[in-house]
Design an enzyme around this catalytic site. Structure first.
Site, PDB file in Angstrom:
ATOM      1  N   HIS A  25     -28.712 -23.458 -17.903  1.00  0.00           N
ATOM      2  CA  HIS A  25     -29.272 -22.140 -17.584  1.00  0.00           C
ATOM      3  C   HIS A  25     -28.772 -21.118 -18.584  1.00  0.00           C
ATOM      4  O   HIS A  25     -27.678 -21.242 -19.114  1.00  0.00           O
ATOM      5  CB  HIS A  25     -28.923 -21.707 -16.156  1.00  0.00           C
ATOM      6  N   GLN A  79     -18.920 -22.646 -16.804  1.00  0.00           N
ATOM      7  CA  GLN A  79     -20.094 -23.251 -16.164  1.00  0.00           C
ATOM      8  C   GLN A  79     -19.728 -23.743 -14.770  1.00  0.00           C
ATOM      9  O   GLN A  79     -18.733 -24.461 -14.602  1.00  0.00           O
ATOM     10  CB  GLN A  79     -20.637 -24.416 -17.010  1.00  0.00           C
TER      11      GLN A  79
HETATM   12  P1  5GP Z   1     -22.520 -20.510 -14.412  1.00  0.00           P
HETATM   13  O1  5GP Z   1     -21.215 -20.044 -13.847  1.00  0.00           O
HETATM   14  O2  5GP Z   1     -22.733 -21.984 -14.203  1.00  0.00           O
HETATM   15  O3  5GP Z   1     -22.771 -20.079 -15.827  1.00  0.00           O
HETATM   16  O4  5GP Z   1     -23.640 -19.733 -13.582  1.00  0.00           O
HETATM   17  C1  5GP Z   1     -24.178 -20.210 -12.396  1.00  0.00           C
HETATM   18  C2  5GP Z   1     -24.855 -19.033 -11.738  1.00  0.00           C
HETATM   19  O5  5GP Z   1     -25.712 -19.530 -10.729  1.00  0.00           O
HETATM   20  C3  5GP Z   1     -23.896 -18.051 -11.071  1.00  0.00           C
HETATM   21  O6  5GP Z   1     -24.018 -16.773 -11.694  1.00  0.00           O
HETATM   22  C4  5GP Z   1     -24.333 -18.044  -9.605  1.00  0.00           C
HETATM   23  O7  5GP Z   1     -24.320 -16.761  -9.039  1.00  0.00           O
HETATM   24  C5  5GP Z   1     -25.753 -18.592  -9.690  1.00  0.00           C
HETATM   25  N1  5GP Z   1     -26.159 -19.318  -8.489  1.00  0.00           N
HETATM   26  C6  5GP Z   1     -25.447 -20.294  -7.853  1.00  0.00           C
HETATM   27  N2  5GP Z   1     -26.144 -20.744  -6.791  1.00  0.00           N
HETATM   28  C7  5GP Z   1     -27.322 -20.056  -6.790  1.00  0.00           C
HETATM   29  C8  5GP Z   1     -28.464 -20.084  -5.917  1.00  0.00           C
HETATM   30  O8  5GP Z   1     -28.546 -20.847  -4.949  1.00  0.00           O
HETATM   31  N3  5GP Z   1     -29.468 -19.243  -6.205  1.00  0.00           N
HETATM   32  C9  5GP Z   1     -29.436 -18.398  -7.275  1.00  0.00           C
HETATM   33  N4  5GP Z   1     -30.497 -17.593  -7.465  1.00  0.00           N
HETATM   34  N5  5GP Z   1     -28.373 -18.336  -8.101  1.00  0.00           N
HETATM   35  C10 5GP Z   1     -27.324 -19.161  -7.857  1.00  0.00           C
END
Ligand code: 5GP
Ligand code: ZN
Length: 137
Positions: free
Chosen positions: A100, A94
């Site tokens: 999400h 994360q």
């Molecule tokens: P995690 O690594 O927390 O599971 O996923 C976070 C996701 O958010 C990542 O895949 C990253 O690409 C996406 N993300 C981060 N910042 C933004 C943003 O400003 N806009 C969008 N659409 N996605 C984002």
């Protein structure tokens, strides 16, 4: 709204996102890094750190929307399969601490999503003990 949370800012319209679904409580938009084409995120509008901080009922409502959006993404991108993933805490990958769910269309085993389940020999005594511990919690 948490002022330093990027997804709260997207909900508030303070930064742009490519939205694919929106209602009073949930929002789905394309992940900016598109690990595979159609990579989509579904979020609750109300800030929670991750699924561990949400009630089963809130999570059930979120997954109702995940199911709807998964079918929309599948219809539009026609993949061979899909993954649904929600990372909880840094050790699990994360990086944005607003709940999400990733929806990831899969087109090939050689695409850019790598998930390895390393199998181990079953230890049935351990499995029985663990199942007991979990069911008693
Ligand atoms: P995690 O690594 O927390 O599971 O996923 C976070 C996701 O958010 C990542 O895949 C990253 O690409 C996406 N993300 C981060 N910042 C933004 C943003 O400003 N806009 C969008 N659409 N996605 C984002
Ligand atoms: Zn937030």
């Amino acid at each position: 709204m948490v002022s330093d949370c990027i997804f709260c800012k997207i909900v508030a319209g303070e930064i742009p996102a490519s939205k694919v679904y929106e209602d009073d409580h949930f929002l789905a938009f394309l992940d900016i890094s598109q690990v595979t084409p159609g990579h989509t995120l579904v979020i609750p509008k109300r800030h929670a750190r991750n699924l561990l901080e949400m009630t089963p009922d809130e999570t059930a409502d979120l997954f109702n929307i995940v199911s709807r959006v998964t079918k929309k993404v599948e219809g539009a991108t026609q993949p061979q399969g899909m993954n649904i993933i929600s990372n909880m805490e840094e050790i699990a990958g994360q990086s944005v601490f607003h709940t999400h769910v990733h929806i990831l269309p899969r087109y090939s085993q050689e695409d850019d999503l790598k998930i390895d389940f390393i199998a181990h020999e079953p230890d049935f005594e351990h499995l029985a003990q663990l199942a007991k511990d979990i069911s008693n919690h």
